[in-house]
Design an enzyme around this catalytic site. Structure first.
Site, PDB file in Angstrom:
ATOM      1  N   ILE A 138      10.239   4.392  -5.342  1.00 60.78           N
ATOM      2  CA  ILE A 138      10.115   3.477  -4.216  1.00 60.78           C
ATOM      3  C   ILE A 138       9.596   4.277  -3.029  1.00 60.78           C
ATOM      4  CG2 ILE A 138      11.821   1.769  -4.949  1.00 60.78           C
ATOM      5  CD1 ILE A 138      13.929   3.154  -3.357  1.00 60.78           C
ATOM      6  N   ASP A 139       9.017   3.581  -2.062  1.00 62.10           N
ATOM      7  CA  ASP A 139       8.377   4.249  -0.935  1.00 62.10           C
ATOM      8  C   ASP A 139       9.380   5.042  -0.089  1.00 62.10           C
ATOM      9  OD1 ASP A 139       6.003   3.035  -1.700  1.00 62.10           O
ATOM     10  OD2 ASP A 139       6.299   1.312  -0.375  1.00 62.10           O
ATOM     11  N   MET A 140       8.864   5.981   0.673  1.00 57.03           N
ATOM     12  CA  MET A 140       9.696   6.863   1.486  1.00 57.03           C
ATOM     13  C   MET A 140      10.636   6.078   2.402  1.00 57.03           C
ATOM     14  SD  MET A 140       8.547   9.921   4.107  1.00 57.03           S
ATOM     15  CE  MET A 140       7.736   8.854   5.296  1.00 57.03           C
ATOM     16  N   THR A 142      11.493   2.875   2.119  1.00 58.84           N
ATOM     17  CA  THR A 142      12.246   1.826   1.427  1.00 58.84           C
ATOM     18  C   THR A 142      13.527   2.456   0.896  1.00 58.84           C
ATOM     19  OG1 THR A 142      10.231   0.640   0.771  1.00 58.84           O
ATOM     20  CG2 THR A 142      12.217   0.186  -0.500  1.00 58.84           C
ATOM     21  N   ARG A 239       4.999  -5.197   0.076  1.00 52.27           N
ATOM     22  CA  ARG A 239       4.388  -5.007   1.390  1.00 52.27           C
ATOM     23  C   ARG A 239       2.988  -5.621   1.445  1.00 52.27           C
ATOM     24  NH1 ARG A 239       4.873   1.327   2.193  1.00 52.27           N
ATOM     25  NH2 ARG A 239       4.027   0.814   4.257  1.00 52.27           N
TER      26      ARG A 239
END
Length: 307
Positions: A138-140, A142, A239
């Site tokens: 998962i993104d930094m 998130t 997103r």
């Protein structure tokens, strides 16, 4: 050494050579290709090119990419919020601002550094030395639940479930604007943005199918608290999809042109709340939920009391 050749299409004509190559290889920067061009490792129609050449349709570009220099990833005693652990899998609740695995500019302080310390030698090696145990990410900015695989067998099983879209992944987030429909589905391919390499985009050439199901949980005037269920797992999927229908995630500076009125908000307000899968050894369905982080709870409180 990796040597590949490409024919320039009409849609890329006029692009600078370094920019064109960074579009073909989104994991490398323009400065990386500028060095290759300077070193004579890029040929245009069999001739080494060392200038700021603008590509033309039907040019044949040949690039030689040197082998990557492996960076040693060190275990670090980083506190982990562990939701579950056994001999095969580890479920962690990733905090905001933490990168999942090492990458350019992030070779320490990542989740991988922390799980290497915690698990010692018990991690799958399928994704190589840089990403041990990592089967998805998962993104930094998130937060939330993430599966880590502790051996190759579990990695293969979980990866197969992800590929078959049978892993249950539910996110919650706060988006900008009042989403009118109570629930719905967003479909559209997602791929690398044609000109901005850090971004993904919908309905681009060579994009992969992406499906997001959404449901409104609560409305706060100019903001909407939502639940998202992923059918696919493309990079930045929620997103990109929400920005695509005019409701970007609150705090998402990459996919939103407006600034957040919440000054201390770091990145998008998105949380991987629930993850469910078939355990690779027992064959039983398991599901875990990560509690909302404190910053998210505070935002909900502010929105409820200001509306």
């Amino acid at each position: 050494m990796q040597e590949e050749s490409f024919e320039v299409g009409y849609e890329q004509e006029g692009e600078r050579l370094d920019k064109y190559l960074s579009m073909i290889y989104p994991d490398f920067s323009r400065s990386f290709f500028q060095k290759l061009i300077k070193n004579g490792q890029v040929k245009v129609n069999d001739i080494p090119e060392k200038s700021s050449y603008s590509v033309r349709e039907e040019d044949i570009i040949c690039v030689t990419i040197p082998d990557a220099v492996q960076t040693s990833i060190e275990p670090e005693n980083i506190p982990l919020d562990i939701l579950y652990e056994d001999d095969d899998v580890l479920i962690v609740n990733k905090p905001k601002g933490m990168v999942v695995h090492p990458s350019a500019g992030h070779y320490s302080g990542t989740l991988v550094n922390g799980i290497m310390y915690h698990c010692q030698d018990s991690l799958s090696g399928i994704n190589g030395e840089i990403r041990p145990g990592i089967v998805h990410r998962i993104d930094m900015d998130t937060t939330g639940s993430l599966i880590v695989c502790k051996n190759d067998e579990s990695h293969i099983h979980i990866a197969q479930q992800i590929k078959a879209h049978t892993v249950n992944r539910i996110y919650v987030g706060i988006v900008c604007g009042n989403v009118k429909e109570d629930e719905g589905t967003i479909e559209g391919t997602i791929g690398r943005h044609p000109t901005e390499r850090k971004k993904m985009a919908i309905n681009v050439k060579n994009g992969k199918p992406a499906i997001t199901h959404y449901k409104v949980l609560e409305r706060f005037g100019n903001y909407t608290y939502m639940q998202f269920k992923l059918e696919t797992g493309r990079t930045h999927q929620i997103r990109v999809h929400m920005a695509g229908i005019g409701h970007p995630l609150l705090g998402d500076t990459l996919y939103s042109s407006g600034r957040s009125p919440f000054k201390h908000l770091q990145g998008q307000t998105l949380h991987a709340q629930t993850i469910g899968f078939i355990h690779p050894r027992t064959g039983e369905y398991m599901e875990f939920s990560a509690p909302l982080p404190e910053y998210f709870e505070k935002l909900l409180y502010l929105l409820k009391n200001s509306h």
